[in-house]
Write an enzyme that holds these catalytic residues in place. Structure first.
Site, PDB file in Angstrom:
ATOM      1  CB  CYS A   4      28.418  28.470  10.631  1.00  0.00           C
ATOM      2  SG  CYS A   4      27.310  27.402   9.676  1.00  0.00           S
ATOM      3  CB  CYS A  53      30.988  22.888   5.639  1.00  0.00           C
ATOM      4  SG  CYS A  53      31.995  23.969   6.706  1.00  0.00           S
TER       5      CYS A  53
END
Length: 322
Positions: A76, A232
């Site tokens: 991430c 994201c």
């Protein structure tokens, strides 16, 4: 069990972040903690759970990221910047290699992208095009500007692992209902895509935000294990790489990548390594009781708010056309 944490965000992607270097819990318990703390109806809320973990080998520290549904992601990149900040502060350093679930990344304290905005540059990759590794069973080895027949969409996609899997489609205008529909097909984990994938619709914008010359990308993502999200990081990296791969933007040039949460600066090298420079913003500190077995959280105590950091990021995000 009581956990101390920092509530933080990278480009609007928000998380509780725990220093887990001295906490010994099995993975199923961390999954329960993630479900409890990421639940937007609970006392904390977030897009997932970040953990600062012990490093191994040449990695000064490690990052683990659990999605809101308790599944563990390969990486991430918005969260990595926040974990890097905690690791830098814990170890008294300003650059490191970080171990991720299936790969590693390099992070360094960068010049602030705006006054009062703590900034980290991360370099990850190389981006990979072999869809068999996902696995994505579509009868081809790679998908670049092509339909994905089992997906049932007429859109052309580029399939990129960063190292988590992404399907990127360039569009004239983002249709969120269509994006959600495509994302939900992937989220169902069909036989042809058993590990699911992140799906992004990307607009190419012939503009800049005043601080990075050239064209910009606007990215909207349906994130695996999360759903439609304002930001994201790995999707922004995958989208920047796909834009260069398909000739829309140039390699080794500054790219502004915008999203609902704010922005990052990206550079895509010809060796498929992608660098993102963006914020790692503290919002508040607290502690909370969690029962990992039931996924319930309560007894929240808020110790302090980082008002100056929150305001600094808000100014940048507003200027970027948040």
């Amino acid at each position: 069990m009581r956990f101390d944490f920092v509530k933080c965000h990278g480009s609007g992607n928000d998380f509780p972040l725990i220093d887990a270097r001295r906490i010994d819990l099995p993975d199923e318990d961390w999954a329960g903690v993630a479900r409890a703390l990421a639940d937007r109806r609970g006392p904390v809320g977030g897009d997932g759970l970040l953990l600062l973990a012990e490093g191994t080998g040449d990695a000064a520290f490690a990052m683990r990221m659990f999605n809101a549904d308790g599944s563990e992601a390969e990486t991430c990149l918005n969260g990595l910047r926040c974990v890097a900040r905690m690791g830098f502060e814990a170890l008294g350093i300003d650059a490191a290699r970080v171990r991720l679930k299936t790969s590693s990344a390099d992070v360094v304290r960068d010049a602030d992208i705006a006054a009062g905005v703590y900034t980290v540059r991360e370099t990850a990759g190389p981006a990979a095009l072999d869809v068999a590794a996902w696995p994505l069973h579509a009868g081809v080895e790679r998908i670049v500007e092509a339909a994905v027949p089992p997906l049932g969409s007429a859109r052309s996609f580029t399939a990129v692992a960063m190292p988590n899997p992404h399907l990127v489609a360039f569009v004239d205008a983002i249709d969120e209902a269509e994006l959600v529909a495509v994302g939900e097909r992937c989220e169902a984990a069909p036989d042809w895509l058993p590990n699911r994938a992140n799906v992004s619709f990307v607009e190419l914008r012939g503009r800049d935000d005043g601080s990075a010359p050239g064209q910009a990308l606007f990215v909207r993502t349906f994130e695996r294990g999360v759903g439609l999200t304002d930001s994201c990081g790995s999707a922004m990296a995958a989208s920047a790489f796909a834009a260069c791969l398909t000739g829309r933007l140039a390699y080794d040039a500054a790219i502004t990548v915008l999203n609902r949460g704010g922005l990052v600066r990206a550079t895509v090298a010809r060796d498929a390594m992608v660098s993102l420079s963006g914020n790692a913003t503290w919002e508040w500190w607290g502690s909370v009781e969690v029962d990992p077995a039931t996924g319930n959280a309560g007894g929240l105590t808020v110790a302090a708010h980082a008002d100056a950091e929150i305001a600094a990021w808000a100014r940048l995000a507003d200027a970027a056309g948040r």
